[in-house]
Design a protein around this motif. Structure first.
Motif: not given
Length: 366
Positions: A316-321
């Motif tokens: 998966s990808w970890l997205a910081r928002l």
């Protein structure tokens, strides 16, 4: 799911009887060390043959609970009843529980056979019966033919199997395991998790399993008890405790949780569903429940956020928002949305969707 054996079938645990395990009822258990409270009025009931994982960080009280149940420490107050009988007055060697420690506690000067057979020889079981039951349990834990080997010649996983075999060879009603896989590498640890769970399905021994590894608890347990500061914060099935945590602490401790106050969530999300009760002032969403497209024919809430960074992590990808109101949060983008990940560059705006059934309301921890 019974275990098949060659020759005579023993009575008790190794026969795979569904009623092998004992029921356990722990109530009001308290243990202090000076000003430190290791256990605070702990209540825990276990059904015969149930596998309960006690999950918590260092100092949460999980190992103290196991040691009190085993009889290695004496609580200040409370009750431990096994099959309806109070056992607090019994020393550890009279409780008859199988125990597997973190360091295995094997005898280095003995062979595998001698280690496993030790509890039977201690009980003065006939030599022929010792040999039969020891060989049988070695086959059960996939160590058939290893009896003559010295402990020093074994791998970490094999030593763990020896410790497990020694704990179950005398057919205990209760099995206690204190972080037995923590010394193994990741792949072997995951393999042993499945093997221990399969063994439990065959033997039906009531099992209390202490761990700090959340994935381990989710993989192995019938129920999980999350502990903090000497108290059980919540106990439930793995799926329910993950999907429906009772507090912010449990939500954050088990899995990846995005938690906003209800006010902040109301400003960040459109079409937010109402809270089911007035005292639930937090909104919790699992990081993997955010989607880049709305679910078909299911009610969803949506939010617009700014991308700070995106990190590839294999599956998966970890997205910081950051929300429009400036609140940071992390989401996990699954492989199903992989074609959209390329557009998530730093500074870009993205719209995220969450199904209403994946939005949960929590009370604020006291």
């Amino acid at each position: 799911m019974a275990l098949a054996f060659n020759g005579a079938r023993p009575s008790g645990a190794l026969a795979g009887h569904a009623d092998t395990g004992a029921d356990i009822d722990i109530s009001g258990l308290t243990k202090t060390y000076g000003d430190f409270t290791a256990l605070r009025n702990v209540d825990l009931s276990m059904r015969p043959g149930e596998f309960v994982a006690v999950l918590g960080s260092s100092g949460s009280g999980k190992s103290t609970l196991l040691m009190a149940l085993a009889g290695f420490i004496q609580p200040d107050s409370g009750s431990i009843r096994v099959r309806g009988r109070e056992v607090l007055g019994d020393p550890a060697n009279r409780r008859g529980f199988g125990v597997v420690f973190q360091n295995y506690a094997l005898f280095p000067h003995m062979t595998v056979f001698e280690n496993v057979s030790f509890p039977l020889r201690l009980r003065k079981i006939a030599r022929s019966e010792v040999a039969r039951r020891t060989e049988q349990v070695l086959e059960t834990v996939k160590l058939g033919g290893y009896g003559d080997r010295p402990i020093a010649a074994l791998s970490g996983g094999q030593r763990q199997r020896v410790a497990l075999a020694r704990a179950i060879v005398y057919e205990p009603q209760v099995l206690l395991m204190d972080e037995p896989l923590s010394a193994l590498d990741k792949s072997l640890r995951e393999e042993m998790q499945i093997e221990i769970r399969e063994l439990h399905e065959k033997l039906h021994i009531t099992t209390l399993y202490v761990t700090h590894d959340q994935r381990e608890a989710l993989t192995m347990a019938d129920r999980i008890a999350v502990m903090s500061k000497g108290e059980i914060m919540q106990i439930d099935t793995p799926e329910r405790i993950y999907r429906e945590p009772s507090s912010e602490f449990v939500a954050r401790f088990l899995g990846e949780a995005v938690v906003f106050s209800r006010g902040d969530a109301g400003r960040a999300f459109s079409n937010l569903p109402p809270a089911p009760a007035a005292n639930l002032d937090l909104v919790m969403i699992r990081g993997e429940d955010f989607r880049l497209e709305p679910a078909a024919r299911e009610p969803c809430s949506q939010t617009t956020a700014t991308v700070a960074a995106v990190v590839f992590q294999g599956d998966s990808w970890l997205a910081r928002l950051t929300t429009a109101g400036g609140l940071p949060f992390d989401v996990r983008i699954q492989r199903a949305d992989s074609r959209r990940v390329a557009s998530l560059t730093g500074g870009a705006e993205v719209t995220l969707y969450v199904r209403h059934e994946d939005i949960h309301f929590l009370r604020v921890d006291p």
